[in-house]
Design an enzyme around this catalytic site. Structure first.
Site, PDB file in Angstrom:
ATOM      1  N   TYR A  56       0.846  -1.201   0.000  1.00  0.00           N
ATOM      2  CA  TYR A  56       0.000   0.000   0.000  1.00  0.00           C
ATOM      3  C   TYR A  56       0.882   1.251   0.000  1.00  0.00           C
ATOM      4  O   TYR A  56       0.657   2.186  -0.776  1.00  0.00           O
ATOM      5  CB  TYR A  56      -0.921  -0.006   1.220  1.00  0.00           C
ATOM      6  CG  TYR A  56      -1.788   1.229   1.347  1.00  0.00           C
ATOM      7  CD1 TYR A  56      -3.036   1.287   0.742  1.00  0.00           C
ATOM      8  CD2 TYR A  56      -1.343   2.339   2.065  1.00  0.00           C
ATOM      9  CE1 TYR A  56      -3.845   2.423   0.843  1.00  0.00           C
ATOM     10  CE2 TYR A  56      -2.131   3.484   2.175  1.00  0.00           C
ATOM     11  CZ  TYR A  56      -3.388   3.509   1.565  1.00  0.00           C
ATOM     12  OH  TYR A  56      -4.155   4.633   1.664  1.00  0.00           O
ATOM     13  N   ASP A  57       1.874   1.278   0.875  1.00  0.00           N
ATOM     14  CA  ASP A  57       2.750   2.446   0.951  1.00  0.00           C
ATOM     15  C   ASP A  57       3.487   2.676  -0.361  1.00  0.00           C
ATOM     16  O   ASP A  57       3.663   3.822  -0.802  1.00  0.00           O
ATOM     17  CB  ASP A  57       3.769   2.270   2.085  1.00  0.00           C
ATOM     18  CG  ASP A  57       3.094   2.310   3.460  1.00  0.00           C
ATOM     19  OD1 ASP A  57       1.963   2.822   3.547  1.00  0.00           O
ATOM     20  OD2 ASP A  57       3.705   1.793   4.422  1.00  0.00           O
TER      21      ASP A  57
ATOM     22  N   GLU B 202     -30.445   3.021 -30.921  1.00  0.00           N
ATOM     23  CA  GLU B 202     -29.759   2.589 -29.703  1.00  0.00           C
ATOM     24  C   GLU B 202     -30.691   1.728 -28.866  1.00  0.00           C
ATOM     25  O   GLU B 202     -31.884   2.026 -28.768  1.00  0.00           O
ATOM     26  CB  GLU B 202     -29.327   3.818 -28.879  1.00  0.00           C
ATOM     27  CG  GLU B 202     -28.592   4.864 -29.685  1.00  0.00           C
ATOM     28  CD  GLU B 202     -28.442   6.193 -28.951  1.00  0.00           C
ATOM     29  OE1 GLU B 202     -28.480   6.183 -27.698  1.00  0.00           O
ATOM     30  OE2 GLU B 202     -28.314   7.226 -29.627  1.00  0.00           O
TER      31      GLU B 202
ATOM     32  N   LYS C 196     -32.396   0.655 -25.536  1.00  0.00           N
ATOM     33  CA  LYS C 196     -32.776   1.468 -24.366  1.00  0.00           C
ATOM     34  C   LYS C 196     -32.400   0.710 -23.096  1.00  0.00           C
ATOM     35  O   LYS C 196     -33.041  -0.266 -22.731  1.00  0.00           O
ATOM     36  CB  LYS C 196     -34.275   1.769 -24.394  1.00  0.00           C
ATOM     37  CG  LYS C 196     -34.724   2.797 -23.372  1.00  0.00           C
ATOM     38  CD  LYS C 196     -36.170   3.212 -23.640  1.00  0.00           C
ATOM     39  CE  LYS C 196     -36.618   4.323 -22.697  1.00  0.00           C
ATOM     40  NZ  LYS C 196     -36.657   3.875 -21.304  1.00  0.00           N
TER      41      LYS C 196
ATOM     42  N   GLU D  17     -26.200   5.791 -18.460  1.00  0.00           N
ATOM     43  CA  GLU D  17     -27.041   4.877 -17.690  1.00  0.00           C
ATOM     44  C   GLU D  17     -26.150   3.941 -16.887  1.00  0.00           C
ATOM     45  O   GLU D  17     -25.259   3.295 -17.452  1.00  0.00           O
ATOM     46  CB  GLU D  17     -27.909   4.058 -18.640  1.00  0.00           C
ATOM     47  CG  GLU D  17     -29.201   3.604 -18.067  1.00  0.00           C
ATOM     48  CD  GLU D  17     -30.276   4.683 -18.125  1.00  0.00           C
ATOM     49  OE1 GLU D  17     -31.353   4.455 -17.534  1.00  0.00           O
ATOM     50  OE2 GLU D  17     -30.054   5.745 -18.736  1.00  0.00           O
TER      51      GLU D  17
ATOM     52  N   LYS E 270     -32.794   8.717 -32.478  1.00  0.00           N
ATOM     53  CA  LYS E 270     -32.468  10.133 -32.348  1.00  0.00           C
ATOM     54  C   LYS E 270     -32.044  10.669 -33.706  1.00  0.00           C
ATOM     55  O   LYS E 270     -31.283   9.999 -34.437  1.00  0.00           O
ATOM     56  CB  LYS E 270     -31.311  10.345 -31.357  1.00  0.00           C
ATOM     57  CG  LYS E 270     -31.554   9.832 -29.958  1.00  0.00           C
ATOM     58  CD  LYS E 270     -30.297   9.954 -29.117  1.00  0.00           C
ATOM     59  CE  LYS E 270     -30.491   9.322 -27.737  1.00  0.00           C
ATOM     60  NZ  LYS E 270     -29.220   9.314 -26.965  1.00  0.00           N
TER      61      LYS E 270
ATOM     62  N   LYS F  60     -41.114   1.267 -27.129  1.00  0.00           N
ATOM     63  CA  LYS F  60     -41.156   0.315 -26.027  1.00  0.00           C
ATOM     64  C   LYS F  60     -41.659  -1.030 -26.540  1.00  0.00           C
ATOM     65  O   LYS F  60     -42.719  -1.112 -27.165  1.00  0.00           O
ATOM     66  CB  LYS F  60     -42.091   0.824 -24.917  1.00  0.00           C
ATOM     67  CG  LYS F  60     -41.702   2.173 -24.332  1.00  0.00           C
ATOM     68  CD  LYS F  60     -40.362   2.133 -23.638  1.00  0.00           C
ATOM     69  CE  LYS F  60     -40.406   1.337 -22.363  1.00  0.00           C
ATOM     70  NZ  LYS F  60     -41.173   1.973 -21.300  1.00  0.00           N
TER      71      LYS F  60
ATOM     72  N   CYS G 197     -62.914  -4.122   5.516  1.00  0.00           N
ATOM     73  CA  CYS G 197     -63.071  -4.518   6.912  1.00  0.00           C
ATOM     74  C   CYS G 197     -63.369  -3.256   7.707  1.00  0.00           C
ATOM     75  O   CYS G 197     -62.531  -2.335   7.745  1.00  0.00           O
ATOM     76  CB  CYS G 197     -61.800  -5.180   7.427  1.00  0.00           C
ATOM     77  SG  CYS G 197     -61.807  -5.447   9.220  1.00  0.00           S
TER      78      CYS G 197
END
Length: 844
Positions: A66-67, A145, A147, A205, A335, A359, A472
């Site tokens: 680490y050092d 692209e 989605k 994303e 796009k 979609k 109820c």
């Protein structure tokens, strides 16, 4: 979820302050030195996480290693000071700081995308683009692209150095998640190459790779086997990759985010401020090439297409392979490729005109309907739901689906034992579409709605004549309703008490839930694990008993072992703020034991709020129980919740129809619960955002004696029931000016105008300024009808993000369609304001 922005600042625009430092900035640093800096940072921070957060007790990195790496990093930054500004470990002490999710205003608004749901709607959008640009369809280049089904983020690079990462939020302001995003290996701290803008806002994303998601969940299931055996809390197994990504990115400790295999894909740019002499990027696909050259991850599935045939071929290609990709997808984004054309087309109040998201239809699968049960909600509504053989739908495993009410079960013709068709409405909510009649073998049976509440035994009945739902009526003491109301108090929309969720609410109000099932399992030969050891009944003893006697005999054996029936800690909301650690010490809950998600038939009885008490073989206490950290945190949150604003207290009371909008309006108008309890129904109804229905509901609620007890107990416990600051800006109902026009659409403005009298409004999709309940309340309080379905009688359809089929039907019927700004104008001024095009008018 993709977001988009059309803007790019021209050369010579005011420069953002640079944080890179050093002569020549990053462009003067050789690429191999930048790459080495990234390697060193990831190694050092990984070692820090392991040390400070105990992620790996057997960390492979020694102190000497680490050092050595740390000194190399310091030497590299001494030669190239610009690197030190990029969130370097040399600029912090110890482990990563806890993320506080501070507000992070975007440099440029993050728009949503217009959703379309059929090939025909894609073509309609493309035809509008052709008409508005004058470019023939076969010549109009678009990027295509996939989605990504993940979490939208905006990354800010200043002179190539990552200085901030933010979630989408409301599109204008997100949450600062810089510390967490820096743990994602795909996201460079410092961009490669040269020619970086002075400021670059990258849109992308964050997602969980499919393979990584499966491996992550499987590892957790394996860990849970050991945790179950030891009685330790189980690790969450995520339902789907998107939930996993969202939950991982919003961890307050970045070390947890670092331990999860998150990835990111860049899919656009927001604000761009160029250096003098730099020219703008002309095409969308060229931006992707440039981002990739700078070391940012870009989708390998991007393509440039022209014409209807190109778009449809791309849609079909990934429809056939949507589950073969690196990540989950839920559609295709198109796009306009030319950035100048993008700027010319501009945006509506919520979406860029130059982009659209197709979609894919919800996936439909078949499975067996094992049973239909009912659940009791917070207001007493009893809802049937289907219990199914678990099945994978749209990326997550589903075993339950709502059936809404008994009438809906009959309408769909569903029988217990049927093979049913299941899908996720909007790829979110599991829904049983109907049966597959040809699969029946005669063993199926119909569902009979119970006549009595399954929780308390009270006879069920509609709230009023003609209601489809049954309820109820035992609102005071029905255990299921009490549990739901306690959980609601802890929910984010009410008092937002971390740790007070469904499980904690059940433990407080129904600790013996599962006891009957556990005794039946013991009577069938299974075992019960307790702090003092395992309990089981020898097979020969069980065989010597009549079957009808076994459960009673088991119950007697359990009582002899000191396991008595538990009274609930809370029998209502009134005592919630009086809870202390010691009250929760002896709360035990019954849990079914599973192995890799499969029930074993055995049960476990364990403390919920305190740790397990460990006994030595001679019966002495080896390690005493203590309040768990989560319990201590929950009680601290409860104490803090005493000072929540008045409107949150009102929401927490579970008054029917009083959601956040009405609660804010009432709190701002009256300022205290005392004033609210003195106001008459007419005064309440005149408040903007309230109206007669909500006013009558509040008056009816406050007249119930045990409701008044809640207010008294909460006040005695220190819950603040008056808002700070003056309320004189809201004159008493009936005073001069209280009924004037020109009120703002938001809650709290006095004098609700009945601008929607006689109109039927449908709101579909999500709006930035209104929750679904708030939009409904705003419509009702202005005299309109908030409908749930689109028909020829619908006056207006308000379209938000991910609107769905209702928007398509509205277009088919030729109905007026409003965006969010148009909706606000309609609320304020009625149809004339919309017809005049006020505040945004109709969407295109």
């Amino acid at each position: 979820m993709h977001t988009a922005s059309p803007h790019e600042t021209a050369p010579g625009a005011p420069a953002a302050p640079s944080r890179s430092g050093g002569a020549g900035g990053l462009s003067a640093i050789p690429a191999d030195r930048r790459a080495r800096w990234n390697e060193l940072v990831l190694s050092i921070e990984g070692a820090r996480d392991a040390y400070y957060n105990a992620l790996d007790a057997q960390s492979p990195m020694s102190d000497a290693e680490y050092d050595r790496l740390y000194r190399e990093l310091e030497e590299l930054e001494s030669v190239y000071p610009a690197l030190a500004a990029a969130g370097s470990p040399t600029q912090s002490v110890g482990g990563r700081a806890t993320t506080d999710f501070a507000p992070a205003p975007h440099h440029e608004r993050m728009y949503s995308l217009q959703d379309v749901f059929s090939i025909e709607e894609v073509q309609e959008w493309a035809a509008r683009m052709v008409a508005e640009t004058g470019i023939p369809d076969e010549d109009l280049a678009m990027t295509a692209e996939v989605k990504i089904d993940g979490l939208a983020v905006a990354l800010t690079y200043e002179d190539g150095v990552l200085t901030r990462a933010a979630t989408r939020g409301d599109g204008t302001t997100g949450e600062d998640v810089t510390g967490n995003v820096r743990t994602i290996a795909d996201v460079p701290r410092v961009l490669s190459g040269t020619g970086h803008p002075r400021l670059l806002e990258v849109r992308g994303e964050v997602y969980f790779p499919v393979k990584g998601f499966e491996a992550f969940n499987e590892a957790r299931r394996s860990q849970n086997v050991e945790r179950e055996a030891s009685g330790a809390p189980l690790l969450q197994v995520f339902a789907n990759p998107r939930n996993a990504a969202a939950g991982s990115l919003r961890q307050k400790n970045p070390a947890i985010t670092a331990s999860r295999p998150l990835s990111m894909i860049a899919h656009g740019v927001g604000a761009v401020i160029l250096h003098d002499g730099q020219g703008p990027v002309a095409q969308q696909h060229e931006w992707y090439e440039r981002l990739q050259a700078w070391g940012l991850p870009v989708s390998p599935y991007n393509a440039v297409v022209r014409g209807r045939a190109g778009r449809e071929a791309y849609i079909e290609r990934y429809a056939a392979h949507r589950h073969d990709l690196l990540h989950e997808i839920d559609g295709i984004v198109f796009k306009i490729d030319d950035r100048a054309v993008q700027r010319a087309l501009g945006a509506t109040s919520r979406v860029p005109r130059w982009a659209a998201a197709y979609k894919y239809p919800p996936e439909e699968v078949r499975t067996r309907l094992l049973d239909i049960d009912v659940q009791v909600g917070r207001t007493g509504r009893v809802t049937p739901f289907g219990i199914m053989e678990p099945v994978l739908v749209a990326g997550s495993r589903v075993a339950r689906a709502t059936l809404h009410n008994a009438t809906e079960v009959v309408r769909k013709g569903v029988l217990i034992g049927d093979t049913v068709i299941v899908r996720k409405a909007g790829d979110v909510i599991p829904e049983i579409l109907g049966p597959v009649p040809e699969s029946r073998d005669g063993s199926e049976r119909g569902f009979v709605m119970p006549e009595h509440c399954p929780s308390c035994g009270t006879r069920l009945a509609p709230a009023k004549d003609g209601d489809v739902d049954v309820r109820c009526p035992n609102t005071r003491s029905c255990p299921a309703q009490v549990t739901e109301r306690i959980a609601h108090i802890g929910a984010r929309g009410a008092l937002d008490i971390e740790g007070l969720g469904d499980e904690a609410a059940s433990a407080l109000t129904r600790p013996d839930a599962g006891r009957t099932e556990a005794l039946a399992a013991l009577a069938a030969g299974h075992s019960l694990e307790t702090e003092r050891g395992s309990i089981s009944i020898p097979a020969q003893e069980l065989e010597a008993m009549a079957v009808s006697e076994r459960v009673d005999a088991v119950a007697e054996r359990i009582r002899a072992a000191g396991i008595l029936e538990q009274p609930p800690v809370l029998d209502g909301e009134a005592g919630l703020f009086d809870l202390a650690e010691e009250d929760l010490r002896e709360v035990f809950v019954w849990r079914a034991v599973t192995r890799r998600g499969t029930p074993t038939g055995d049960w476990r009885l364990s403390r919920f709020f305190w740790t397990k008490q460990v006994y030595a073989p001679d019966g002495r206490v080896k390690r005493p129980t203590a309040a768990s950290r989560s319990t201590t945190a929950m009680l601290a949150q409860l104490r803090a919740a005493r000072d929540r604003p008045l409107w949150r207290i009102l929401v927490a009371l579970s008054v029917r129809h009083v959601g956040p909008t009405a609660a804010r309006a009432l709190a701002e108008r009256f300022g205290s619960l005392e004033a609210l309890c003195q106001a008459d129904e007419d005064q309440l109804a005149q408040v903007e955002g309230v109206g007669p229905t909500i006013a009558a509901s509040w008056v009816a609620w406050r007249e119930v004696d045990w409701h008044r007890e809640i207010l008294q107990r909460w006040k005695a416990a220190g819950v603040r029931m008056v808002d700070d600051g003056p309320t004189a800006a809201f004159p008493p109902a009936g005073a001069p000016g209280d009924g004037g026009g020109g009120a703002a659409a938001g809650a709290g403005a006095p004098g609700a105008q009945r601008t929607l009298e006689g109109l039927t409004i449908v709101v579909t999709g999500s709006l930035e300024g209104y929750t679904r309940d708030e939009a409904k309340e705003a419509i009702i309080s202005r005299g309109g009808k908030a409908a749930g379905s689109v028909s020829k009688r619908t006056s207006y359809v308000v379209v938000g993000d991910k609107a769905g089929s209702k928007e398509a039907k509205a277009r088919q019927l030729g109905l007026p369609i409003l965006d969010e700004e148009g909706f606000t104008a309609l609320l304020e001024g009625g149809p004339t304001a919309v017809d005049a095009g006020a505040a945004g008018g109709q969407s295109d």
